[in-house]
Design an enzyme around this catalytic site. Structure first.
Site, short mmCIF file in Angstrom:
data_model
loop_
_atom_site.label_atom_id
_atom_site.label_comp_id
_atom_site.label_asym_id
_atom_site.label_seq_id
_atom_site.Cartn_x
_atom_site.Cartn_y
_atom_site.Cartn_z
N THR A 92 0.84 -1.20 0.00
CA THR A 92 0.00 0.00 0.00
C THR A 92 0.87 1.25 0.00
O THR A 92 2.11 1.18 0.02
CB THR A 92 -0.91 0.02 1.24
OG1 THR A 92 -0.11 0.23 2.41
CG2 THR A 92 -1.67 -1.30 1.38
N HIS B 282 1.14 3.25 2.40
CA HIS B 282 1.53 3.56 3.78
C HIS B 282 3.02 3.88 3.86
O HIS B 282 3.45 4.77 4.62
CB HIS B 282 1.18 2.38 4.69
CG HIS B 282 1.51 2.61 6.13
ND1 HIS B 282 0.79 3.48 6.93
CD2 HIS B 282 2.47 2.08 6.93
CE1 HIS B 282 1.30 3.47 8.15
NE2 HIS B 282 2.32 2.64 8.17
#
Length: 215
Positions: free
Chosen positions: A145, A147
């Site tokens: 992701t 992130h």
């Protein structure tokens, strides 16, 4: 001292005539002399006996020392996330401090959950007035992701902000890697130990501030 002198002649041009042709004729109008010589603190330029300007000599160079470590105190903020990497980085940093004669009691290690939490703690430690430099150690490894991007960017800019807000050097020792192999290679593997390199930077910056930039 060596000097260079040059005399310039300013001239006036007017037109005369010879055999029906108009030719330029040069007449001296004024003279002035300029000398350039080395003097203490710079280079002086003098015109007609009067100093006109000064060119400064080479400036002082202020450099932090990695050998003048007596009395310097350090804090190391370490992220527990990806501890298999960060602990190796910490070991490299502590070994470097010892190698450069920083006493063990002059280094405090503070553990935080992850790299995102490092800047706040670094700024608090900087504001405490107890440390000459703060070393920030973490490891952010890309996942599936976005992130990774958020944590990598926030932690790096946060460490910079901690330095600026506290006035104490906060050294970025946070790895941002594509995979775990890259991280381990930079934590004592074939790419060296970035924790050790960051510790050396911390020593140099602490020395620079203590010996040259102290208010």
């Amino acid at each position: 001292m060596a000097s260079l002198s040059t005399t310039f002649v300013a001239s006036q041009t007017f037109l005369g005539s010879t055999a029906g042709r108009r030719l330029p004729v040069l007449r001296p109008k004024a003279t002035f002399s300029t000398s350039i010589r080395a003097v203490s603190g710079g280079i002086a330029c003098t015109r007609n006996g009067r100093r006109r300007f000064m060119v400064p000599a080479a400036s002082r160079h202020l450099i932090g020392s990695v050998t003048k470590t007596e009395g310097l105190r350090f804090a190391v903020v370490v992220a527990r996330f990806n501890e298999i990497v960060t602990r190796l980085l910490l070991e490299g940093a502590l070994e470097t401090f010892t190698r450069y004669s920083v006493k063990e009691e002059d280094v405090d290690v503070v553990w935080v959950p992850g790299s995102f939490e490092i800047p706040l703690v670094a700024q608090q430690l900087g504001n405490s007035g107890r440390y000459n430099a703060i070393l920030c150690i973490g490891a952010v490894v890309r996942g599936e992701t976005t992130h990774y991007d958020a944590v990598a960017n926030s932690s790096a800019s946060g460490v910079l902000s901690a330095s600026l807000n506290s006035g104490v050097p906060c050294i970025l020792g946070i790895l941002t890697c594509e995979d775990m192999d890259q991280a381990l290679n930079r934590a004592g593997g074939k790419s060296g130990n970035k924790g050790a390199e960051a510790a050396l930077t911390a020593i140099e910056m602490a020395s620079l501030f203590e010996h040259h930039l102290k208010g």
